[in-house]
Write a protein that holds these residues in place. Structure first.
Motif, short mmCIF file in Angstrom:
data_model
loop_
_atom_site.label_atom_id
_atom_site.label_comp_id
_atom_site.label_asym_id
_atom_site.label_seq_id
_atom_site.Cartn_x
_atom_site.Cartn_y
_atom_site.Cartn_z
N GLU A 1 2.86 21.38 5.31
CA GLU A 1 4.10 21.92 5.86
C GLU A 1 5.24 21.86 4.86
OE1 GLU A 1 5.14 20.18 9.57
OE2 GLU A 1 3.63 21.30 10.68
N PRO B 1 -3.76 23.98 8.82
CA PRO B 1 -2.37 23.55 8.65
C PRO B 1 -2.11 22.20 9.32
CG PRO B 1 -2.51 25.22 10.37
CD PRO B 1 -3.92 25.00 9.86
N PRO C 1 0.69 18.68 8.81
CA PRO C 1 1.80 18.10 8.04
C PRO C 1 1.34 16.93 7.19
CG PRO C 1 1.92 17.40 10.33
CD PRO C 1 0.81 18.41 10.26
#
Length: 246
Positions: free
Chosen positions: A121, A157, A159
């Protein structure tokens, strides 16, 4: 392996020592190899305006090394031998190292299933496009197996982990997804470069057994403390976090 410092927490064992030496004396027990090995980074071209975080001037000398490096060719064969006859492996690297890694691991006997991408991210600043991806070789040995969630995609995806204790620590949800796709509960996950112990924590949360090897004694102690804390939560039946399957 009696010459090495060893600590067991629940279903997980962590060994402090050189993984090449340890793997060469280890039986072929790994149902899954999952690791982010230390590799050489790009050096030179120092520019104080573009590097940040762990690559800032105050933390990184631009030598290409954040920690002790083990060559792909040196590690690939011992890792292959430590895997069971029908095993999967996930090996992580950046854009410049993923191709040498693939050559070394396929040369050692692994076969390539797929190339996966971890999308971060928060990217690292760079003069030639910001670095927001790392890559994962998805390999197999022996008989190929279908993953447990065939709806999973190559693009993942997640973080960056908060409060990381290691420079290259990976998110638990990403590691759990890989573990839960390529193993069954109770099977053995091995991380030859365990670093913070994230792979071992992810295996523990997923109901798998795990073995990690870490060279740095200080990181070994930090990993043991994290694993002890996590195992205490599990034995107290505290709610286990859900793994995203994006």
């Amino acid at each position: 392996m009696s010459d090495f410092k060893e600590h067991t927490i629940g279903p997980v064992t962590l060994i402090c020592g050189n993984c090449i030496d340890i793997l060469r004396h280890m039986p072929s027990i790994a149902d899954l190899i999952l690791s982010d090995p230390p590799y050489k980074l790009t050096s030179g071209g120092k520019n104080s305006q573009v590097m940040s975080g762990k690559f800032s001037n105050s933390r990184y000398n631009n030598s290409g090394s954040l920690m002790r490096i083990t060559g792909w060719e040196e590690m690939a064969r011992p890792i292959f031998e430590a895997a069971s006859p029908n095993a999967d492996a996930y090996i992580m690297a950046n854009d410049k190292q993923i191709f040498p890694a693939q050559g070394a691991f396929t040369g050692a006997g692994w076969k390539l299933h797929n190339l996966l991408t971890w999308k971060k991210e928060s990217p690292t600043r760079n003069r030639w496009y910001m670095k927001d991806c790392e890559y994962i070789l998805y390999l197999w040995k022996g008989k190929a197996k279908t993953i447990n969630n065939p709806g999973s995609t190559q693009f993942m995806p997640y973080p960056r982990p908060k409060n990381a204790i290691h420079n290259t620590q990976k998110p638990i949800d990403l590691l759990r997804k890989l573990i839960e796709n390529s193993t069954q509960p109770g099977q053995m996950v091995v991380d030859p470069f365990s670093g913070s112990g994230s792979t071992l924590v992810a295996a523990m949360q997923s109901g798998r057994r795990a073995l990690g090897i870490e060279l740095n004694p200080d990181m070994f102690d930090l990993s043991c403390a994290w694993l002890e804390s996590e195992w205490l939560k599990i034995t107290r039946n505290e709610p286990r976090p859900l793994c995203e399957n994006a």
